[in-house]
Design an enzyme around this catalytic site. Sequence first.
Site, mmCIF file in Angstrom:
data_model
loop_
_atom_site.group_PDB
_atom_site.id
_atom_site.type_symbol
_atom_site.label_atom_id
_atom_site.label_comp_id
_atom_site.label_asym_id
_atom_site.label_seq_id
_atom_site.Cartn_x
_atom_site.Cartn_y
_atom_site.Cartn_z
ATOM 1 N N HIS A 127 -85.634 35.272 -15.564
ATOM 2 C CA HIS A 127 -87.071 35.048 -15.398
ATOM 3 C C HIS A 127 -87.744 36.364 -15.020
ATOM 4 C CE1 HIS A 127 -85.556 30.898 -14.894
ATOM 5 N NE2 HIS A 127 -86.746 30.489 -15.257
ATOM 6 N N GLN A 133 -92.815 30.493 -22.571
ATOM 7 C CA GLN A 133 -92.965 30.270 -21.126
ATOM 8 C C GLN A 133 -92.549 31.495 -20.300
ATOM 9 O OE1 GLN A 133 -91.042 26.705 -19.011
ATOM 10 N NE2 GLN A 133 -93.129 26.091 -19.470
ATOM 11 N N ALA A 144 -90.840 35.625 -21.087
ATOM 12 C CA ALA A 144 -90.382 36.562 -22.117
ATOM 13 C C ALA A 144 -88.877 36.423 -22.321
ATOM 14 C CB ALA A 144 -90.727 37.993 -21.729
ATOM 15 N N GLU A 153 -94.910 25.259 -24.266
ATOM 16 C CA GLU A 153 -94.282 24.284 -23.372
ATOM 17 C C GLU A 153 -95.132 24.125 -22.108
ATOM 18 O OE1 GLU A 153 -90.557 26.307 -23.082
ATOM 19 O OE2 GLU A 153 -90.138 25.978 -25.192
ATOM 20 N N ALA A 196 -88.516 24.500 -27.942
ATOM 21 C CA ALA A 196 -88.137 24.931 -29.289
ATOM 22 C C ALA A 196 -88.976 26.159 -29.609
ATOM 23 C CB ALA A 196 -88.414 23.798 -30.283
ATOM 24 N N GLU A 197 -88.500 27.316 -29.169
ATOM 25 C CA GLU A 197 -89.321 28.526 -29.295
ATOM 26 C C GLU A 197 -89.496 28.945 -30.752
ATOM 27 O OE1 GLU A 197 -87.072 28.037 -26.942
ATOM 28 O OE2 GLU A 197 -88.350 28.079 -25.163
HETATM 29 C C1 LIG Z 1 -85.125 28.519 -23.983
HETATM 30 C C2 LIG Z 1 -85.916 28.082 -22.805
HETATM 31 N N1 LIG Z 1 -87.189 27.705 -22.963
HETATM 32 C C3 LIG Z 1 -87.930 27.320 -21.906
HETATM 33 C C4 LIG Z 1 -87.413 27.306 -20.651
HETATM 34 C C5 LIG Z 1 -88.260 26.864 -19.456
HETATM 35 N N2 LIG Z 1 -87.769 25.585 -18.939
HETATM 36 C C6 LIG Z 1 -86.918 25.519 -17.918
HETATM 37 S S1 LIG Z 1 -86.446 23.964 -17.583
HETATM 38 C C7 LIG Z 1 -87.395 23.315 -18.817
HETATM 39 C C8 LIG Z 1 -87.421 21.840 -19.065
HETATM 40 C C9 LIG Z 1 -86.083 21.316 -19.449
HETATM 41 O O1 LIG Z 1 -86.154 19.930 -19.646
HETATM 42 P P1 LIG Z 1 -84.855 19.064 -19.883
HETATM 43 O O2 LIG Z 1 -84.009 19.727 -20.909
HETATM 44 O O3 LIG Z 1 -85.279 17.679 -20.150
HETATM 45 O O4 LIG Z 1 -84.063 19.151 -18.506
HETATM 46 P P2 LIG Z 1 -84.532 18.663 -17.067
HETATM 47 O O5 LIG Z 1 -85.100 19.883 -16.392
HETATM 48 O O6 LIG Z 1 -85.522 17.594 -17.245
HETATM 49 O O7 LIG Z 1 -83.297 18.209 -16.403
HETATM 50 C C10 LIG Z 1 -88.086 24.341 -19.459
HETATM 51 C C11 LIG Z 1 -89.024 24.151 -20.569
HETATM 52 C C12 LIG Z 1 -86.074 27.728 -20.514
HETATM 53 N N3 LIG Z 1 -85.484 27.763 -19.316
HETATM 54 N N4 LIG Z 1 -85.357 28.097 -21.593
#
Ligand SMILES: Cc1ncc(C[n+]2csc(CCOP(=O)(O)OP(=O)(O)O)c2C)c(N)n1
Lengths: 327, 327, 341, 341
Positions: free
Chosen positions: B129, B82, B84, B29, B59-60
């Site tokens: 985190h 991204q 652990a 990601e 999508a891990e």
């Molecule tokens: C399972 C998981 N994978 C990765 C992350 C890291 N992460 C935090 S916010 C985010 C983006 C989320 O995008 P979206 O669902 O479109 O929501 P937005 O932040 O745009 O409102 C990611 C990849 C996480 N928090 N949880």
Amino acid sequence: MPQLNLIEAVRSAMADAMAEDARVFVLGEDVGLKGGVFLATDGLLARFGPDRVVDMPIAEAGIVGMAIGASLHGLRPVAEIQFADYIHPAIDQILNEAARLRYRSNGDWHCPIVVRAPFGAGVHGALYHSQSTEALFTSTPGLKVVVPSTPYDAKGLLIAAIRDPDPVIVFEHKQLYRGVRGDVPEGTYTVPLGQAAVRRAGAQISLFTYGLMAHYSLEAAKVVADEGIDVEVIDLRTLYPLDQATILGSVRKTGKALIVHEDKLTGGVGGEISALIAEHAFEALDAPVRRLASPDVHAVAFSDVLEAHFMLNPQKIATAVRELAAY
Amino acid sequence: MPQLNLIEAVRSAMADAMAEDARVFVLGEDVGLKGGVFLATDGLLARFGPDRVVDMPIAEAGIVGMAIGASLHGLRPVAEIQFADYIHPAIDQILNEAARLRYRSNGDWHCPIVVRAPFGAGVHGALYHSQSTEALFTSTPGLKVVVPSTPYDAKGLLIAAIRDPDPVIVFEHKQLYRGVRGDVPEGTYTVPLGQAAVRRAGAQISLFTYGLMAHYSLEAAKVVADEGIDVEVIDLRTLYPLDQATILGSVRKTGKALIVHEDKLTGGVGGEISALIAEHAFEALDAPVRRLASPDVHAVAFSDVLEAHFMLNPQKIATAVRELAAY
Amino acid sequence: MQDASPPPGHDLQYEHAALGLSDAQVLAALRGMIVARTVDDRLWLLSRQGKAHFVITSAGHEATQFGCAWAVQIGRDYVVPYYRDMALVLALGQTPRDIFLHALGKAEDPASGGRQMFGHFNSRALRIVSGSSSVGSHPLHAVGLAWAFRITKETDLAAMTFFGEGATSEGAWHEAMTIAGIHQLPVVFVCENNQYAISVPQAREVPVPDVATKAAGYGMPGMVVDGNDLFAVYAAAQAALARARAGGGPTLLECKTYRLRPHSNADDDRKYRRVEEVDAWRARDPITRLERYALHSELIDPAGLADIRTAVVAEVDVAIAEAERAPNPAIESLLHHLYGE
Amino acid sequence: MQDASPPPGHDLQYEHAALGLSDAQVLAALRGMIVARTVDDRLWLLSRQGKAHFVITSAGHEATQFGCAWAVQIGRDYVVPYYRDMALVLALGQTPRDIFLHALGKAEDPASGGRQMFGHFNSRALRIVSGSSSVGSHPLHAVGLAWAFRITKETDLAAMTFFGEGATSEGAWHEAMTIAGIHQLPVVFVCENNQYAISVPQAREVPVPDVATKAAGYGMPGMVVDGNDLFAVYAAAQAALARARAGGGPTLLECKTYRLRPHSNADDDRKYRRVEEVDAWRARDPITRLERYALHSELIDPAGLADIRTAVVAEVDVAIAEAERAPNPAIESLLHHLYGE
Ligand SMILES: Cc1ncc(C[n+]2csc(CCOP(=O)(O)OP(=O)(O)O)c2C)c(N)n1
Ligand SMILES: Cc1ncc(C[n+]2csc(CCOP(=O)(O)OP(=O)(O)O)c2C)c(N)n1
Ligand SMILES: [Mg+2]
Ligand SMILES: [Mg+2]
């Protein structure tokens, strides 16, 4: 008192808990008409209807996640994962969600769910129907992990788990489902979570074990008793949090500890028990703390000859006891 | 030789490996334009293009599963999770698929993937985190689990992981990304998997640790050295399979062992190390094997005061060393 | 870099009276949205001052969140939000002080007592469910709540859950949609589609231009609305919730919007978004559009608006000051609430 | 109990010549399907004799699996199957002996050397990818393979993956579809829809009547075919694979079929399926239908058919005997292949 096998005891626990408390419901794959692949929920659909006996799609995260949500509204879900080998897709929901809800909300919410899963080898289940997965769940606070070894405990621990205000994972050994019978009271009763059971008092060696291995260990203890080796067999019952008092008390008495589990050696719960003993009962030790476990391979293989070689048995346990006694 | 911090070393490992071997590609990601949330892949998209630097959907399981598939056709994927804390949805793919492919196919296939994930606390990351998730991966044969503590090792271990024919999980401590600098050769080189590093030779106490705690432990060792306590600090580097020879050799020399990890105490990898020592170096022990770890709570809390209280530090380690020395 | 052009400029889709909304309600929502934006602004300031370690924005999403909140039976329907939903929880009754207590990790932080990073909103009293940071994991909890209503036979309740479009690629999201679809449960799934998952543009995070398209595969209706139009969102949310409560099953409601700031204070959005794109969306700021509507409908005049803004700043100042003075969590609290009694 | 009525009876959709299939090919497929069914029958016998501990059936799915196999470039395209695909791997070139070696856990078992339960088919030479038992976890591997073709620039290859309709509720399946859709990868997703996930009828395992409906949410076409019609399956599989190889992206191909036996030897299907339902589907047995076609088209006469059946039984007898005589794995092999060198 009725004599039940372990799967009947599990079924009786759910039936009695559901009859007594309308908040209890079960969900999982094939739990309805089929009554579960091991028949743990046989007859419950007819008795309690499809709202409380819920056939789920093949979606383990969904099963546990839905249980979590329902628990927040005060219900008491009992989720079945068809085999422990398939609990992995639900691990995020179990470790990151269920186990943390109370803590992360500073006590505002809590998550009284139960997740049951059959585990263990020796039924020709090979790599994906035989796993011991308990070690994945014994490092997460907020959870409790339980493994019954007798029908009495299976019912009492499961009812205790259902009444517990926090998430509890119950691993049930497949070989015990029909491999062991015992007295099981009618109606609800509990066996307390977090307490090990001394299955055989002994003076020379403390043997810590659980699940199917509790039975094999008792057999081994009987064999070596005739040779003059007096083993205390402790069925841990709850693997997380561990009953430290019983573990340490026993070792302080005997001075020798053997840990026996079916899970592979490296990374199994035996390491934690050994470390606890080393830290808190070092001066009582007359010998190295020993572990006897399955080899460090993924799980039992399918072939009969490989399966037989993989599995622990009373003879292997007796040998380990003799070696430790001779130290 | 260039001085790099740890994240630069990680980036340099991937860039050099990709330049050298067209089969290597990275996916995860935000690894593209953004270059990863910690900038591990910064600049790689411009250099290697979107087929080899793949921005993935959230999508891990998908990230790891896709890496597995690509590896079966001979590629060498390096997947980034991204944090652990978000590796849990991928656990089924890691433990049930990647780790078992070689074994279950009797050697017909193998799965040379790398999964990198930042872990660890102390950066105000709170419950989701900051986690130390290594213990979930140290009971599955077929896998290797690596934690670098220096920029040199970060690059060398990562390149070794990429070249390894089996799946390797690399956990990188977030505080070290910018918190440590060191010499890092240009071009590819490897640091062997499965070998611990003696960071400081010592005679009185063997201290086993990894990640950020390797640095804190060295600081502590320096402090107590002035008090006449001579600590051998061993950076495990590979947590699975463990370098048993180095661990046992050190304890046989010093007679005392302290295990220090940031992960919570119960169920952490410390238990396995303690058990190994108990089993194989019992007679060399002059004192109980001690573990120093974070408290048994889910992960560090957000509040500064709670975080400070939660985290280990050189002072706490020095105290534990002094207590063990005095035993 | 991928272009995500704003929808063609237009006024709001409905007249508020036609939706049964009173003038006072509209003005209250306008004030609330201004509060939310002001709190957001000040959080970024606290971050720059080194006082708030983590900030995640709701700027730009206010119409989506206030429009949905209007349709919720507060304290009865469950709300299962995500980190982007600060404006939502304000609309549901949390206060700026609550928000700052949370952002500063204070003992009285109603979300977590100082345990969670900012953005993990919670209030059992308001039936706002505590979440993790794991994207996509929480809609399942809304589904489980809806199953609970079936068992308790509370037929007048629904659960509403919120997530970004990025979350719709997670396996757990799929399982939530699947179960809700099979059993036609009273859940409204609200996708706040701001077209990016941190830096990843929609074309590389979801396989379809409209997330709402996914609904068909789950046996439920999908709706697309202009997420920067308070009334359009309200009308859709109201219809979906009413249908859910009436036993008509779940809905996937996609609100097209845009975040006006970087993902969080750790993000630099200039690496992946063109300034012109951000500016084009700023021109469609949901608060500005509602202000124009209020002025045009003569619900308020420019002086009245200025008064609101002044009052809001004063209110927010007080909230910050109170939160900064509030005590930190007690150190012993670190070990509390691991297990119940 | 839920009724899953068979589709209206009809002959096969196409004439084989119109699809470019020779008479010999049709007869070979017919023979192959009879081999597959015979092997299946004998596995159940071995199970009743206590010789095979685990048996999982492909009976009823033969047309789906042979139809797809015809469209595969064997040894070049990758095939990522599931436990139901015994007929498929026979069609791809594995032998009855391979199957029995696998079922009996013998050293020469080409799937796993006696490690995996029956149903975990594998052959690197044939590019049949080893799977776990975890439902829905493997389509991702097909997606990864397709990504590899992009990197290696092998534009004439595709991956074909197989799963039941139940698997389409798993999160991992969703992620596979999502990634394939975003990047329009050369993957054909074949759903062998037999209307049950063990005992759970389709209405409670998937939220839509046609699994193919789900395709739209992934930006790919969905096709429904009669999975008991060899030619219909072949035509659809061929089109989907050709499109994939030509850069036209993925397809979700749903083959409606029915398993004619219980899920496995551990299952009792009378608990959840009515005998009349099973009988109705037996009347649509894909082998019977192909036989009728072959007789009607005069590709073969009744005596010829009887000859095939006799020859097949003899062939299968030999395979079983060989497999039974074959050695067990060496005990030391338990520790082999944990890691490479
Ligand atoms: C399972 C998981 N994978 C990765 C992350 C890291 N992460 C935090 S916010 C985010 C983006 C989320 O995008 P979206 O669902 O479109 O929501 P937005 O932040 O745009 O409102 C990611 C990849 C996480 N928090 N949880
Ligand atoms: C992850 C996982 N969960 C549960 C199971 C148990 N299980 C094995 S087969 C099966 C049903 C699968 O149904 P479907 O996908 O429709 O395929 P079919 O067997 O009908 O061909 C289930 C639930 C499993 N193997 N893996
Ligand atoms: Mg987004
Ligand atoms: Mg099926």
